[in-house]
Design an enzyme around this catalytic site. Structure first.
Site, mmCIF file in Angstrom:
data_model
loop_
_atom_site.group_PDB
_atom_site.id
_atom_site.type_symbol
_atom_site.label_atom_id
_atom_site.label_comp_id
_atom_site.label_asym_id
_atom_site.label_seq_id
_atom_site.Cartn_x
_atom_site.Cartn_y
_atom_site.Cartn_z
ATOM 1 N N GLY A 1 -30.851 80.167 45.241
ATOM 2 C CA GLY A 1 -31.445 81.656 45.414
ATOM 3 C C GLY A 1 -32.450 81.720 44.680
ATOM 4 O O GLY A 1 -32.570 81.241 43.585
ATOM 5 N N ASP A 2 -33.591 82.710 44.906
ATOM 6 C CA ASP A 2 -34.589 82.875 44.009
ATOM 7 C C ASP A 2 -34.442 84.170 43.362
ATOM 8 O O ASP A 2 -35.007 85.224 43.801
ATOM 9 C CB ASP A 2 -36.103 82.634 44.801
ATOM 10 C CG ASP A 2 -37.021 82.998 43.954
ATOM 11 O OD1 ASP A 2 -37.159 82.888 42.689
ATOM 12 O OD2 ASP A 2 -38.163 83.007 44.529
ATOM 13 N N LEU A 3 -33.519 84.065 42.334
ATOM 14 C CA LEU A 3 -33.286 85.685 41.763
ATOM 15 C C LEU A 3 -34.043 85.450 40.595
ATOM 16 O O LEU A 3 -33.881 84.421 39.555
ATOM 17 C CB LEU A 3 -31.729 85.405 41.611
ATOM 18 C CG LEU A 3 -31.016 85.337 42.872
ATOM 19 C CD1 LEU A 3 -29.425 85.268 42.689
ATOM 20 C CD2 LEU A 3 -31.296 86.426 43.838
ATOM 21 N N VAL A 4 -33.808 86.298 39.975
ATOM 22 C CA VAL A 4 -34.754 87.027 38.452
ATOM 23 C C VAL A 4 -33.892 86.445 37.285
ATOM 24 O O VAL A 4 -33.988 85.770 36.402
ATOM 25 C CB VAL A 4 -35.178 88.260 38.273
ATOM 26 C CG1 VAL A 4 -35.685 88.468 36.959
ATOM 27 C CG2 VAL A 4 -36.323 88.356 39.571
#
Length: 119
Positions: free
Chosen positions: A20-23
């Site tokens: 996932g591209d999560l902060v």
């Protein structure tokens, strides 16, 4: 927009890896390890996190053996030593993470917007 977290929690499927591209990690998340690597296409060091339901306690040799069991052929970049060394962060980054006090929750997320004319 479908909430992927709710969908994953409700489903019966199980996954070895979810990318996932999560902060940042969120409240109630599992064990989290931080990593960095030089990414040539970004011409800089880039960071990511890996989360799990249990701590990753494998040494470089064990990681390499597991990779060899699951991947046909030789990786051009990644092996057990490379993976293990990626979790060794610089002193500045370690201090920054150690001093972080903001708790990320779904209700209290921080959004950091880009800079420049079109941001």
């Amino acid at each position: 927009m479908v909430n992927q977290r709710v969908e994953l929690e409700a489903g019966e499927e199980r996954y070895d890896v979810i990318v996932g591209d999560l902060v940042d990690p969120i409240d109630g998340g599992p064990y989290v390890a931080t990593y960095t690597a030089h990414i040539p296409s970004y011409a800089d060091i880039w960071g990511w996190v890996m989360a799990s339901d249990f701590p990753l306690e494998l040494n470089a040799e064990e990681i390499y053996l597991r990779m060899r069991q699951r991947i046909k052929g030789e990786n051009r970049y990644l092996n057990g030593k490379t993976f293990s060394s990626a979790s060794t962060l610089s002193k500045v980054v370690r201090n920054s993470l150690d001093n972080e006090t903001h708790l990320y929750t779904e209700e209290a997320t921080k959004f950091i917007h880009g800079h420049g004319k079109h941001a």
